[in-house]
Design an enzyme around this catalytic site. Structure first.
Site, PDB file in Angstrom:
ATOM      1  CB  SER A 109      12.683  29.679 -18.101  1.00 58.67           C
ATOM      2  OG  SER A 109      13.152  30.659 -18.982  1.00 58.67           O
ATOM      3  CE  LYS A 111      16.158  29.340 -12.406  1.00 58.24           C
ATOM      4  NZ  LYS A 111      16.887  29.752 -13.600  1.00 58.24           N
ATOM      5  CG  HIS A 135      13.652  26.278 -15.956  1.00 61.33           C
ATOM      6  ND1 HIS A 135      13.082  26.886 -14.861  1.00 61.33           N
ATOM      7  CD2 HIS A 135      14.354  27.230 -16.599  1.00 61.33           C
ATOM      8  CE1 HIS A 135      13.406  28.160 -14.852  1.00 61.33           C
ATOM      9  NE2 HIS A 135      14.180  28.401 -15.894  1.00 61.33           N
TER      10      HIS A 135
HETATM   11  C1  PLP Z   1      17.849  30.719 -14.051  1.00 61.25           C
HETATM   12  C2  PLP Z   1      18.522  30.385 -15.313  1.00 61.25           C
HETATM   13  C3  PLP Z   1      19.890  30.572 -15.480  1.00 61.25           C
HETATM   14  C4  PLP Z   1      20.736  31.267 -14.453  1.00 61.25           C
HETATM   15  O1  PLP Z   1      20.896  30.542 -13.291  1.00 61.25           O
HETATM   16  P1  PLP Z   1      21.179  31.266 -11.883  1.00 61.25           P
HETATM   17  O2  PLP Z   1      21.803  30.210 -11.078  1.00 61.25           O
HETATM   18  O3  PLP Z   1      19.870  31.741 -11.375  1.00 61.25           O
HETATM   19  O4  PLP Z   1      22.120  32.409 -12.164  1.00 61.25           O
HETATM   20  C5  PLP Z   1      20.458  30.130 -16.651  1.00 61.25           C
HETATM   21  N1  PLP Z   1      19.722  29.565 -17.629  1.00 61.25           N
HETATM   22  C6  PLP Z   1      18.391  29.404 -17.510  1.00 61.25           C
HETATM   23  C7  PLP Z   1      17.623  28.777 -18.622  1.00 61.25           C
HETATM   24  C8  PLP Z   1      17.751  29.818 -16.362  1.00 61.25           C
HETATM   25  O5  PLP Z   1      16.433  29.692 -16.251  1.00 61.25           O
END
Ligand code: PLP
Length: 382
Positions: free
Chosen positions: A178, A237, A206
């Site tokens: 990310s 996302k 992602h």
């Molecule tokens: C955003 C994210 C999460 C957490 O997901 P949410 O649904 O926002 O709690 C877990 N792992 C990665 C790599 C992320 O970018």
């Protein structure tokens, strides 16, 4: 506690690291309004522009007619036929026999990792892994070895040295990072997993929606479904919903259903969200061109910025532009805001010291000409 909390805030401010939360109004088409000003949002995870997709928003509204909440945790009465259908959709998208849905991606990582390994086991995880992975590792009580980012030699060295001293071992990586925007070498990691007899878990937060067939993810792009024991992801996302999931074997699903505390002791997602998440997966297939167009725009902007002399990283829709100090990153972000671009500076401890950055995350909603204007403004403000 004396002055501990105030002292902490003072220290953070001195180092240019103090954070604040700014209320935002969401507009359509990748725009936001902050303090009366409209901005083009270059910091959101709405990669495919699904958050304002009329079909998806209509599905969510219809879902609210069923009930506002699932009103229970999954093993009581919170697991509905809608949840079951969503599990099937995930397991098909990810090409795995079973799936399990959680209320957030955070909960998924923390609960699943804690459940898979324990004291006497080992975890080998990429040093730049998301906070939810790190917290899951810590909670599990397993011994944690962090390998240098995407560094196969380091991972191999750690496995050679330590694997045999522990009962079970789990390798964890993200597939698209990310903060770096780069892809993990999953084929080689899968080889090491086989050689050293470990479990392999891959976080596709992602990557889902963008890479692989129908946006399945990087596991699909590299065809390593059989080697990856747990494919993790989030609906929050590119899928523009809420909740987390894993796709895995039937045995591991059953095991987690019986042992994973963040699954068992938390209210399941409401019907509207579950229906929305299911709809998003259908839209991935129907509108895959969005992913193609987004990745083309990203590689175009990345190479333009490199030509302009910037230090640019990654190979995905996430484009980090590196500045040495937090101050420089903050200054440039402020200047860009004056020009109508919302780009949040990312500073330590989120990223390693000396690599403060502007993290540009592109969306299908951004047009090529918009991105060209952004590039002009960036060059002019350096
Ligand atoms: C955003 C994210 C999460 C957490 O997901 P949410 O649904 O926002 O709690 C877990 N792992 C990665 C790599 C992320 O970018």
């Amino acid at each position: 506690m004396g002055t501990r909390f105030k002292d902490f805030l003072g220290e953070q401010a001195k180092k240019d690291l103090k954070r604040t939360s700014v209320p935002v109004a969401i507009l359509k088409k990748g725009k936001i309004k902050v303090g009366g000003q409209t901005y083009c949002n270059l910091s959101s995870n709405d990669y495919l522009g699904f958050s304002s997709h009329p079909d998806l928003c209509a599905t969510l509204k219809n879902g609210a007619d069923i009930a506002s909440s699932s009103s229970a945790s999954p093993l009581i009465t919170g697991y509905t036929n809608l949840h079951k259908k969503l599990e099937r959709a995930i397991s098909r998208l990810k090409n795995k026999p079973a799936a399990l849905i959680f209320s957030s991606g955070w909960q998924t990582n923390v609960g699943v990792i804690d459940s898979l390994v324990t004291k006497g086991d080992a975890i080998f995880c990429d040093r730049l892994s998301h906070a939810s992975i790190i917290d899951g590792c810590r909670l599990s009580g397993a011994r944690m070895f962090r390998f240098r980012h995407n560094n196969l030699d380091h991972l191999k060295t750690l496995l050679q040295k330590h694997r045999n001293h522990y009962k079970e071992a789990l390798i964890i990586t993200e597939s698209v990072f990310s903060m770096e925007g780069d892809l993990a070498p999953l084929q080689q990691i899968a080889d090491l997993k086989n050689k050293y007899k470990c479990l392999l878990m891959v976080d596709e937060a992602h990557a889902t929606g963008l890479f692989g067939e129908n946006g399945s993810g990087v596991v699909d792009k590299f065809k390593v479904h059989n080697e990856v024991d747990i494919i993790m992801g989030t609906f929050s996302k590119a899928l523009a919903g809420l909740g987390g999931y894993i796709a895995t074997s039937k045995t591991l699903r059953d095991y987690l259903l019986n042992s994973c505390r963040s699954y068992i002791f938390s209210t399941s997602l409401p019907p509207s969200i579950v229906l929305g998440n299911t709809r998003s997966i259908e839209l991935l297939v129907k509108e895959h061109r969005r992913a193609t167009s987004l990745l083309e725009n990203a590689s175009w902007l990345r190479s333009e910025l490199k030509n302009d002399g910037f230090t640019v990283m990654g190979t995905s829709q996430i484009i980090p532009i590196i500045f040495r100090t937090p101050k420089k990153a903050i200054d440039i972000s402020k200047k860009l805001k004056k020009r109508g671009w919302w780009v949040v500076p990312v500073r330590p401890p989120t990223v390693p010291k000396g690599s403060s950055r502007l993290r540009i995350s592109l969306s299908y909603d951004h047009s090529r000409s918009q991105l060209n204007r952004f590039r002009d403004d960036l060059v002019r403000n350096i």
